[in-house]
Design a protein around this motif. Sequence first.
Motif, PDB file in Angstrom:
ATOM      1  N   MET A  69       0.840  -1.205   0.000  1.00 42.90           N
ATOM      2  CA  MET A  69       0.000   0.000   0.000  1.00 42.90           C
ATOM      3  C   MET A  69       0.870   1.248   0.000  1.00 42.90           C
ATOM      4  O   MET A  69       0.583   2.213  -0.715  1.00 42.90           O
ATOM      5  N   GLU A  70       1.935   1.255   0.802  1.00 39.91           N
ATOM      6  CA  GLU A  70       2.840   2.408   0.826  1.00 39.91           C
ATOM      7  C   GLU A  70       3.477   2.616  -0.545  1.00 39.91           C
ATOM      8  O   GLU A  70       3.605   3.741  -1.018  1.00 39.91           O
ATOM      9  N   GLU A  71       3.853   1.514  -1.190  1.00 39.69           N
ATOM     10  CA  GLU A  71       4.457   1.589  -2.519  1.00 39.69           C
ATOM     11  C   GLU A  71       3.463   2.179  -3.531  1.00 39.69           C
ATOM     12  O   GLU A  71       3.820   3.055  -4.332  1.00 39.69           O
ATOM     13  N   LEU A  72       2.228   1.710  -3.501  1.00 41.00           N
ATOM     14  CA  LEU A  72       1.216   2.217  -4.423  1.00 41.00           C
ATOM     15  C   LEU A  72       0.887   3.685  -4.157  1.00 41.00           C
ATOM     16  O   LEU A  72       0.702   4.460  -5.104  1.00 41.00           O
ATOM     17  N   LYS A  73       0.827   4.075  -2.887  1.00 40.71           N
ATOM     18  CA  LYS A  73       0.580   5.486  -2.575  1.00 40.71           C
ATOM     19  C   LYS A  73       1.714   6.344  -3.115  1.00 40.71           C
ATOM     20  O   LYS A  73       1.467   7.434  -3.650  1.00 40.71           O
ATOM     21  N   ASP A  74       2.949   5.870  -3.001  1.00 40.17           N
ATOM     22  CA  ASP A  74       4.092   6.609  -3.549  1.00 40.17           C
ATOM     23  C   ASP A  74       3.994   6.726  -5.072  1.00 40.17           C
ATOM     24  O   ASP A  74       4.236   7.790  -5.636  1.00 40.17           O
ATOM     25  N   ILE A  75       3.634   5.642  -5.733  1.00 41.00           N
ATOM     26  CA  ILE A  75       3.533   5.642  -7.201  1.00 41.00           C
ATOM     27  C   ILE A  75       2.528   6.683  -7.675  1.00 41.00           C
ATOM     28  O   ILE A  75       2.768   7.408  -8.637  1.00 41.00           O
ATOM     29  N   PHE A  76       1.387   6.770  -6.975  1.00 46.26           N
ATOM     30  CA  PHE A  76       0.336   7.681  -7.399  1.00 46.26           C
ATOM     31  C   PHE A  76       0.381   9.028  -6.683  1.00 46.26           C
ATOM     32  O   PHE A  76      -0.496   9.870  -6.877  1.00 46.26           O
ATOM     33  N   GLY A  77       1.395   9.242  -5.851  1.00 46.88           N
ATOM     34  CA  GLY A  77       1.539  10.531  -5.175  1.00 46.88           C
ATOM     35  C   GLY A  77       0.446  10.808  -4.163  1.00 46.88           C
ATOM     36  O   GLY A  77       0.021  11.944  -3.993  1.00 46.88           O
ATOM     37  N   LEU A  78      -0.012   9.769  -3.478  1.00 41.76           N
ATOM     38  CA  LEU A  78      -1.080   9.900  -2.485  1.00 41.76           C
ATOM     39  C   LEU A  78      -0.521   9.671  -1.090  1.00 41.76           C
ATOM     40  O   LEU A  78       0.507   9.036  -0.915  1.00 41.76           O
ATOM     41  N   ASP A  79      -1.221  10.193  -0.093  1.00 41.66           N
ATOM     42  CA  ASP A  79      -0.854   9.903   1.287  1.00 41.66           C
ATOM     43  C   ASP A  79      -2.112   9.457   2.032  1.00 41.66           C
ATOM     44  O   ASP A  79      -3.193   9.371   1.451  1.00 41.66           O
ATOM     45  N   ASP A  80      -1.963   9.144   3.317  1.00 35.97           N
ATOM     46  CA  ASP A  80      -3.087   8.631   4.098  1.00 35.97           C
ATOM     47  C   ASP A  80      -4.276   9.586   4.085  1.00 35.97           C
ATOM     48  O   ASP A  80      -5.421   9.159   4.007  1.00 35.97           O
ATOM     49  N   GLU A  81      -4.007  10.870   4.131  1.00 34.07           N
ATOM     50  CA  GLU A  81      -5.079  11.869   4.127  1.00 34.07           C
ATOM     51  C   GLU A  81      -5.901  11.797   2.838  1.00 34.07           C
ATOM     52  O   GLU A  81      -7.113  11.981   2.854  1.00 34.07           O
ATOM     53  N   ASP A  82      -5.240  11.519   1.723  1.00 37.39           N
ATOM     54  CA  ASP A  82      -5.937  11.413   0.443  1.00 37.39           C
ATOM     55  C   ASP A  82      -6.915  10.250   0.407  1.00 37.39           C
ATOM     56  O   ASP A  82      -7.891  10.267  -0.337  1.00 37.39           O
ATOM     57  N   LEU A  83      -6.644   9.214   1.190  1.00 39.29           N
ATOM     58  CA  LEU A  83      -7.503   8.029   1.191  1.00 39.29           C
ATOM     59  C   LEU A  83      -8.663   8.147   2.165  1.00 39.29           C
ATOM     60  O   LEU A  83      -9.562   7.313   2.158  1.00 39.29           O
ATOM     61  N   ASN A  84      -8.684   9.155   2.974  1.00 38.38           N
ATOM     62  CA  ASN A  84      -9.747   9.359   3.950  1.00 38.38           C
ATOM     63  C   ASN A  84     -10.779  10.307   3.347  1.00 38.38           C
ATOM     64  O   ASN A  84     -10.893  11.457   3.745  1.00 38.38           O
ATOM     65  N   ILE A  85     -11.546   9.804   2.364  1.00 36.06           N
ATOM     66  CA  ILE A  85     -12.453  10.661   1.608  1.00 36.06           C
ATOM     67  C   ILE A  85     -13.655  11.097   2.442  1.00 36.06           C
ATOM     68  O   ILE A  85     -14.086  10.414   3.360  1.00 36.06           O
ATOM     69  N   ASP A  86     -14.191  12.236   2.080  1.00 35.18           N
ATOM     70  CA  ASP A  86     -15.336  12.844   2.752  1.00 35.18           C
ATOM     71  C   ASP A  86     -16.613  12.267   2.164  1.00 35.18           C
ATOM     72  O   ASP A  86     -16.854  12.363   0.956  1.00 35.18           O
ATOM     73  N   LEU A  87     -17.440  11.669   3.004  1.00 32.71           N
ATOM     74  CA  LEU A  87     -18.703  11.102   2.564  1.00 32.71           C
ATOM     75  C   LEU A  87     -19.874  12.022   2.863  1.00 32.71           C
ATOM     76  O   LEU A  87     -21.020  11.582   3.012  1.00 32.71           O
ATOM     77  N   GLY A  88     -19.597  13.304   2.964  1.00 36.07           N
ATOM     78  CA  GLY A  88     -20.651  14.277   3.217  1.00 36.07           C
ATOM     79  C   GLY A  88     -21.206  14.123   4.622  1.00 36.07           C
ATOM     80  O   GLY A  88     -20.451  14.098   5.590  1.00 36.07           O
ATOM     81  N   PRO A  89     -22.535  13.975   4.735  1.00 34.85           N
ATOM     82  CA  PRO A  89     -23.160  13.899   6.066  1.00 34.85           C
ATOM     83  C   PRO A  89     -22.734  12.676   6.887  1.00 34.85           C
ATOM     84  O   PRO A  89     -22.875  12.650   8.098  1.00 34.85           O
ATOM     85  N   LEU A  90     -22.161  11.662   6.213  1.00 32.76           N
ATOM     86  CA  LEU A  90     -21.711  10.467   6.922  1.00 32.76           C
ATOM     87  C   LEU A  90     -20.342  10.657   7.566  1.00 32.76           C
ATOM     88  O   LEU A  90     -19.908   9.832   8.348  1.00 32.76           O
ATOM     89  N   GLY A  91     -19.639  11.722   7.196  1.00 35.01           N
ATOM     90  CA  GLY A  91     -18.307  11.970   7.737  1.00 35.01           C
ATOM     91  C   GLY A  91     -17.243  11.366   6.847  1.00 35.01           C
ATOM     92  O   GLY A  91     -17.484  11.007   5.704  1.00 35.01           O
ATOM     93  N   ASN A  92     -16.046  11.234   7.403  1.00 32.69           N
ATOM     94  CA  ASN A  92     -14.922  10.674   6.650  1.00 32.69           C
ATOM     95  C   ASN A  92     -14.996   9.160   6.622  1.00 32.69           C
ATOM     96  O   ASN A  92     -15.471   8.532   7.574  1.00 32.69           O
ATOM     97  N   LEU A  93     -14.485   8.582   5.553  1.00 35.21           N
ATOM     98  CA  LEU A  93     -14.544   7.136   5.368  1.00 35.21           C
ATOM     99  C   LEU A  93     -13.720   6.370   6.383  1.00 35.21           C
ATOM    100  O   LEU A  93     -14.158   5.400   6.974  1.00 35.21           O
ATOM    101  N   LEU A  94     -12.466   6.789   6.579  1.00 35.11           N
ATOM    102  CA  LEU A  94     -11.547   6.022   7.433  1.00 35.11           C
ATOM    103  C   LEU A  94     -11.307   6.710   8.757  1.00 35.11           C
ATOM    104  O   LEU A  94     -11.224   7.838   8.915  1.00 35.11           O
TER     105      LEU A  94
END
Length: 94
Positions: A69-94
């Motif tokens: 997962m760390e390798e894939l996040k590096d490849i795509f230039g993402l970090d943990d914050e990028d994966l914690n998407i906002d679901l609107g009224p439900l809050g953050n996913l992770l």
Amino acid sequence: MDHRPEKSGRIQIDSDSAEEGLAQLVLTIIELLRQLVERQAIRRVDGGTLSEEEIENIGVALMNLDMKMEELKDIFGLDDEDLNIDLGPLGNLL
């Protein structure tokens, strides 16, 4: 100079960044599943129903998955914050 758009907690998909948005969505789903598997493994270990070898195998598998997962996040230039998407009224996913 960083050309990444400001992080809003929402997946941004437009014609210019479709690949990045798709990668963010896929890695978010994988991270959610990884966390669920990890929690289930911890429950099984705490339940005392696994052998030492099974516990070792689970630990190695989870470490390998985390490294991938760390390798894939590096490849795509993402970090943990990028994966914690906002679901609107439900809050953050992770």
